[in-house]
Scaffold this motif. Sequence first.
Motif, PDB file in Angstrom:
ATOM      1  N   UNK A 114       0.835  -1.207   0.000  1.00  6.46           N
ATOM      2  CA  UNK A 114       0.000   0.000   0.000  1.00  6.46           C
ATOM      3  C   UNK A 114       0.869   1.256   0.000  1.00  6.46           C
ATOM      4  N   UNK A 115       1.893   1.271   0.847  1.00  8.52           N
ATOM      5  CA  UNK A 115       2.783   2.436   0.933  1.00  8.52           C
ATOM      6  C   UNK A 115       3.476   2.684  -0.405  1.00  8.52           C
ATOM      7  N   UNK A 116       3.879   1.600  -1.068  1.00  6.45           N
ATOM      8  CA  UNK A 116       4.583   1.730  -2.349  1.00  6.45           C
ATOM      9  C   UNK A 116       3.684   2.327  -3.430  1.00  6.45           C
ATOM     10  N   UNK A 117       2.376   2.160  -3.287  1.00  5.10           N
ATOM     11  CA  UNK A 117       1.445   2.648  -4.302  1.00  5.10           C
ATOM     12  C   UNK A 117       0.919   4.053  -4.012  1.00  5.10           C
ATOM     13  N   UNK A 118       1.317   4.633  -2.877  1.00  5.18           N
ATOM     14  CA  UNK A 118       0.904   6.005  -2.573  1.00  5.18           C
ATOM     15  C   UNK A 118       1.557   6.984  -3.549  1.00  5.18           C
ATOM     16  N   UNK A 119       0.908   8.129  -3.805  1.00  5.62           N
ATOM     17  CA  UNK A 119       1.610   9.172  -4.577  1.00  5.62           C
ATOM     18  C   UNK A 119       2.844   9.596  -3.796  1.00  5.62           C
ATOM     19  N   UNK A 120       3.831  10.112  -4.488  1.00  9.23           N
ATOM     20  CA  UNK A 120       5.080  10.442  -3.806  1.00  9.23           C
ATOM     21  C   UNK A 120       5.620  11.783  -4.266  1.00  9.23           C
ATOM     22  N   UNK A 121       6.492  12.341  -3.437  1.00 11.24           N
ATOM     23  CA  UNK A 121       7.239  13.544  -3.805  1.00 11.24           C
ATOM     24  C   UNK A 121       8.719  13.196  -3.738  1.00 11.24           C
ATOM     25  N   UNK A 122       9.507  13.785  -4.615  1.00 10.85           N
ATOM     26  CA  UNK A 122      10.949  13.547  -4.638  1.00 10.85           C
ATOM     27  C   UNK A 122      11.667  14.810  -4.189  1.00 10.85           C
ATOM     28  N   UNK A 123      12.574  14.629  -3.227  1.00 11.15           N
ATOM     29  CA  UNK A 123      13.293  15.775  -2.673  1.00 11.15           C
ATOM     30  C   UNK A 123      14.765  15.425  -2.473  1.00 11.15           C
ATOM     31  N   UNK A 124      15.647  16.422  -2.587  1.00  7.40           N
ATOM     32  CA  UNK A 124      17.087  16.185  -2.396  1.00  7.40           C
ATOM     33  C   UNK A 124      17.452  16.162  -0.917  1.00  7.40           C
ATOM     34  N   UNK A 125      16.915  15.183  -0.190  1.00  3.28           N
ATOM     35  CA  UNK A 125      17.218  15.032   1.232  1.00  3.28           C
ATOM     36  C   UNK A 125      17.765  13.642   1.464  1.00  3.28           C
ATOM     37  N   UNK A 126      18.163  13.351   2.688  1.00  2.00           N
ATOM     38  CA  UNK A 126      18.843  12.103   3.041  1.00  2.00           C
ATOM     39  C   UNK A 126      18.040  10.880   2.604  1.00  2.00           C
TER      40      UNK A 126
END
Length: 253
Positions: A114-126
């Motif tokens: 379920x978590x893998x199928x959530x929408x996501x944001x990509x950020x230059x963090x750790x």
Amino acid sequence: MSLFGKNIRKIRNVRNMSQQSFADLFDLKRGTLGAYEEGRSEPRIETILKIANYFSITIDDLLTKELTVNHLLKFKGDLSLKVEERIKEKFADIPCITEKNSADYIVNFDNEQFIAELPSVQLPINTDKNFRAYTVTNLEMTDHDQGLYPKDVVIGEFVPTTIYKKLNNGCMALVLVNHQLILRRLYITKNKLTLRADHKSVDDLVFDLNEVEELWRIRYVFYKRIPEQNSASNVEEKLNFLEQEFLKLKKNL
């Protein structure tokens, strides 16, 4: 013993690549690559095939011939360009809880699929840390036109249960507790968790600490609009900081 280790070191030198960047390219550990280069270990056939195919070098040449710089450049004239294209910076891919999926998240928060199928944001963090994004849906964290508004996005870092009591009182957190997702400031006393909104008309919520199923300390905030800055808010921030420092001193007494 093959010449594989010596040859991949030569490839790295030609490309001016570190062991870590070369290892990342082929899903290897840096220590494993070091063992190959020093002749302490021989690679699996899958690894040989990946490297040979990537650099357009025959397996026989990679294993049995000591490659020269000219030899390497002959196989792929645009070697440096192609490798540069494929070695790209990796941003953290952060699952995002939204107003539409929050109810499902409460039920399936521990379901990896379920978590893998959530929408996501990509950020230059750790990329080594576990984060969760959350879209603000209410005005609980506003105060005198300051703070968080609906559609703002906060990024929380996962906090293990063993760390709960070490968190600074007053820090903002996203908490999954009692079948609710709550974004507020937390205050922990003994085994009680108080969640306090910045909006003065919203009552505190109090839970037993062992009721918490997940806790994410807010590390980053992304506003849908540019927040206004004024001297009053700066004074309030300073007072809040001084309050936290006073509480720390009180604990040490």
